[in-house]
Scaffold this active site. Sequence first.
Site, PDB file in Angstrom:
ATOM      1  N   LYS A  98       0.534  -8.736   4.496  1.00 28.75           N
ATOM      2  CA  LYS A  98      -0.365  -8.188   3.462  1.00 28.75           C
ATOM      3  C   LYS A  98       0.344  -8.322   2.120  1.00 28.75           C
ATOM      4  CE  LYS A  98      -1.497  -4.983   1.107  1.00 28.75           C
ATOM      5  NZ  LYS A  98      -1.624  -5.096  -0.373  1.00 28.75           N
ATOM      6  N   CYS A 135      14.182  -5.300  -7.974  1.00 28.68           N
ATOM      7  CA  CYS A 135      14.658  -4.026  -7.405  1.00 28.68           C
ATOM      8  C   CYS A 135      16.134  -3.833  -7.711  1.00 28.68           C
ATOM      9  CB  CYS A 135      14.391  -3.980  -5.916  1.00 28.68           C
ATOM     10  SG  CYS A 135      15.002  -5.415  -5.058  1.00 28.68           S
ATOM     11  N   GLU A 182      13.447   4.834 -11.786  1.00 30.55           N
ATOM     12  CA  GLU A 182      13.380   3.375 -11.879  1.00 30.55           C
ATOM     13  C   GLU A 182      12.452   2.999 -13.037  1.00 30.55           C
ATOM     14  OE1 GLU A 182      11.418   1.403  -8.577  1.00 30.55           O
ATOM     15  OE2 GLU A 182      13.085  -0.002  -8.451  1.00 30.55           O
ATOM     16  N   GLU A 239      12.382  -1.026   2.437  1.00 31.74           N
ATOM     17  CA  GLU A 239      13.185  -1.557   1.327  1.00 31.74           C
ATOM     18  C   GLU A 239      12.548  -0.997   0.065  1.00 31.74           C
ATOM     19  OE1 GLU A 239      15.838  -3.437   1.519  1.00 31.74           O
ATOM     20  OE2 GLU A 239      15.757  -4.082   3.607  1.00 31.74           O
ATOM     21  N   GLU A 253      -1.820  -6.915  -4.102  1.00 28.10           N
ATOM     22  CA  GLU A 253      -3.124  -7.309  -4.642  1.00 28.10           C
ATOM     23  C   GLU A 253      -2.993  -8.077  -5.958  1.00 28.10           C
ATOM     24  OE1 GLU A 253      -1.878  -4.444  -3.638  1.00 28.10           O
ATOM     25  OE2 GLU A 253      -3.174  -2.775  -4.172  1.00 28.10           O
TER      26      GLU A 253
HETATM   27  P1  NAD Z   1       3.999  -0.435  -4.319  1.00 25.76           P
HETATM   28  O1  NAD Z   1       4.701   0.483  -3.415  1.00 25.76           O
HETATM   29  O2  NAD Z   1       2.961   0.117  -5.219  1.00 25.76           O
HETATM   30  O3  NAD Z   1       3.272  -1.618  -3.490  1.00 25.76           O
HETATM   31  C1  NAD Z   1       3.952  -2.431  -2.573  1.00 25.76           C
HETATM   32  C2  NAD Z   1       2.986  -2.909  -1.505  1.00 25.76           C
HETATM   33  O4  NAD Z   1       2.504  -1.785  -0.773  1.00 25.76           O
HETATM   34  C3  NAD Z   1       1.743  -3.628  -2.044  1.00 25.76           C
HETATM   35  O5  NAD Z   1       1.425  -4.704  -1.192  1.00 25.76           O
HETATM   36  C4  NAD Z   1       0.665  -2.557  -1.960  1.00 25.76           C
HETATM   37  O6  NAD Z   1      -0.628  -3.081  -1.818  1.00 25.76           O
HETATM   38  C5  NAD Z   1       1.091  -1.835  -0.698  1.00 25.76           C
HETATM   39  N1  NAD Z   1       0.591  -0.449  -0.581  1.00 25.76           N
HETATM   40  C6  NAD Z   1       0.321   0.420  -1.586  1.00 25.76           C
HETATM   41  N2  NAD Z   1      -0.147   1.590  -1.066  1.00 25.76           N
HETATM   42  C7  NAD Z   1      -0.155   1.457   0.280  1.00 25.76           C
HETATM   43  C8  NAD Z   1      -0.520   2.315   1.359  1.00 25.76           C
HETATM   44  N3  NAD Z   1      -0.998   3.547   1.146  1.00 25.76           N
HETATM   45  N4  NAD Z   1      -0.394   1.844   2.628  1.00 25.76           N
HETATM   46  C9  NAD Z   1       0.078   0.602   2.863  1.00 25.76           C
HETATM   47  N5  NAD Z   1       0.429  -0.265   1.881  1.00 25.76           N
HETATM   48  C10 NAD Z   1       0.320   0.163   0.600  1.00 25.76           C
HETATM   49  O7  NAD Z   1       5.147  -1.170  -5.142  1.00 25.76           O
HETATM   50  P2  NAD Z   1       5.010  -2.197  -6.323  1.00 25.76           P
HETATM   51  O8  NAD Z   1       4.753  -1.491  -7.578  1.00 25.76           O
HETATM   52  O9  NAD Z   1       4.093  -3.284  -5.928  1.00 25.76           O
HETATM   53  O10 NAD Z   1       6.513  -2.811  -6.319  1.00 25.76           O
HETATM   54  C11 NAD Z   1       7.532  -2.307  -7.073  1.00 25.76           C
HETATM   55  C12 NAD Z   1       8.474  -1.477  -6.202  1.00 25.76           C
HETATM   56  O11 NAD Z   1       9.017  -2.276  -5.157  1.00 25.76           O
HETATM   57  C13 NAD Z   1       9.679  -1.002  -6.996  1.00 25.76           C
HETATM   58  O12 NAD Z   1       9.922   0.343  -6.683  1.00 25.76           O
HETATM   59  C14 NAD Z   1      10.821  -1.884  -6.484  1.00 25.76           C
HETATM   60  O13 NAD Z   1      12.098  -1.331  -6.589  1.00 25.76           O
HETATM   61  C15 NAD Z   1      10.427  -2.081  -5.065  1.00 25.76           C
HETATM   62  N6  NAD Z   1      11.105  -3.254  -4.506  1.00 25.76           N
HETATM   63  C16 NAD Z   1      12.129  -3.060  -3.630  1.00 25.76           C
HETATM   64  C17 NAD Z   1      12.828  -4.146  -3.123  1.00 25.76           C
HETATM   65  C18 NAD Z   1      13.948  -3.960  -2.140  1.00 25.76           C
HETATM   66  O14 NAD Z   1      14.337  -4.919  -1.505  1.00 25.76           O
HETATM   67  N7  NAD Z   1      14.494  -2.766  -1.992  1.00 25.76           N
HETATM   68  C19 NAD Z   1      12.452  -5.443  -3.508  1.00 25.76           C
HETATM   69  C20 NAD Z   1      11.410  -5.596  -4.413  1.00 25.76           C
HETATM   70  C21 NAD Z   1      10.729  -4.499  -4.910  1.00 25.76           C
END
Ligand code: NAD
Length: 486
Positions: A159, A266, A365, A232, A162
């Site tokens: 998935k 990240c 962050e 992660e 979006e």
């Molecule tokens: P997000 O948590 O909003 O979304 C990430 C994914 O989760 C998207 O595909 C989204 O559609 C999905 N999602 C959202 N709500 C959900 C739910 N209720 N159930 C299931 N899936 C759901 O994060 P973002 O804003 O897209 O990404 C930024 C974040 O990602 C930052 O906090 C960053 O640090 C983190 N990140 C971490 C790493 C790592 O390896 N630790 C790598 C890249 C990004």
Amino acid sequence: MKTANKIPVLNPATEEVISEIPNQGPQEVDRAVTLSQRAFEKWRWTPAHEKAELLHEVSRRIKEKTQDLAKLLTEEGGKPFRENVDEMGWSASCFDYYAELQRNKRGRVIPSVEPSQLSLILKEPYGVVATIVPWNYPILLMSWKVAPALAAGNAVIIKPAEQTPLSTLQFREIFDCFPSGVVQILTGEGETTGEALVRHPGVSLVAFTGSLEVGKHIAKICAEQVKKVHLELGGKDAFVVCEDSDLDVAAKAVAWASFLNTGQVCTSAERIYVAEPIAKEFIGKIVSFTKSLKVGSGMDPETDIGPMIGEPYRKKVEAHVQEAVKRGAKILAGGRKPPHLSKGFFYEPTVLTGVDHDMTVMKDETFGPVCPIKPFKKFEEAIRWTNDSIYGLGVNLYTRDTGKVKQFYEKVEAGTVWINDPLTDNDAGPFGGYKATGGSRELGEEGLEEFQQTKHVHWDFEQKVKPWWYPYGRKETTVPKKTKKS
Ligand code: NAD
């Protein structure tokens, strides 16, 4: 702009709608999981050399399509084209790495208790794995999950975020080398498609990269079902610059670590601690270098820094900077939307001084192009500040002093320690974080083990009564044989 079951995809550099994708719901998720479960039963038994061939084939196809994929990724995600070309290279290399690793990593034989016995440790797949990834490195983070999950013998449903589904959807063609159902891609919102996948009882493992807030929510759902979850999450990486550093190199290293992908990494360096005696000179160098960086469309080959992914993310950066300024911080570079760009979610690379740990920009962050710098007096103080975070993803150190290097890597609470080379990943080197970053690992042998469950087989070739069985403390009585009369 959102219709009932379609989601628009924007170009963050122009704010134009470039496509729309289906918002797939529980019914589509259920169909995909059923297909995945069937595919898994065959895929898990596919010989390792055949799995290797297919994983290498994915790598070959990514390399072949790199230019097109990178262009699409720049259009939907904003990252400069050359960074996206790099992302394709790392993604291809991850498939090659796990293609080979899985040929040697299927368990082991351990010493048995008695000579007539054999003890086997088997590494087995979980079943259907849901991989949910964010928009900042959509293909790389997908590859870091999909390659080891498939290598371990699982079937996978992807998935994408979006905001950046289009480049991932190109992988329907790339993955068509696998038998039907082994890899599937579903698109939609997190709360709809993502959550339906997490909640589906047919999904055995959820591999999630994203924010702490969503990660906690997913972990709760998985806990209710006692389902394996791989997390992660966020980071707030520190970058420590010691006084023996080459300041021209260190200033460029810090700028790259803070502003790469517009600070939406990240492992972005979000807190810079510089030794006091060199602070003034270091700040002067990073400020003039930051001012020379070019902000613009990721398709312009001269662009260093592209747009952010969307307006809410840009607003968050603005709020962190403004709050810091209210509390006494100074903006020495950037700190605004670039005046020459009327459209797009741009924010200038920003250098802040006069910051402290009571400011949001030093605690939460920021996930944007902001480089807050704080001088330290003693190295121990810099280590203490480095650990003063709920997160523990990566940390950076710039020094040639081997004593400081050892002290630093022994004391910091982080999954990766970069010394004199920020943010470099290695397929064979595990990546992930301590504390609220989630504790899971991707890449390396650990990255494969995340998708394997362990079975211990204890096998005795002989059938004999053991002295520790019943009866206890009595002589064994033999059961009388039945006579014809009775
Ligand atoms: P997000 O948590 O909003 O979304 C990430 C994914 O989760 C998207 O595909 C989204 O559609 C999905 N999602 C959202 N709500 C959900 C739910 N209720 N159930 C299931 N899936 C759901 O994060 P973002 O804003 O897209 O990404 C930024 C974040 O990602 C930052 O906090 C960053 O640090 C983190 N990140 C971490 C790493 C790592 O390896 N630790 C790598 C890249 C990004």
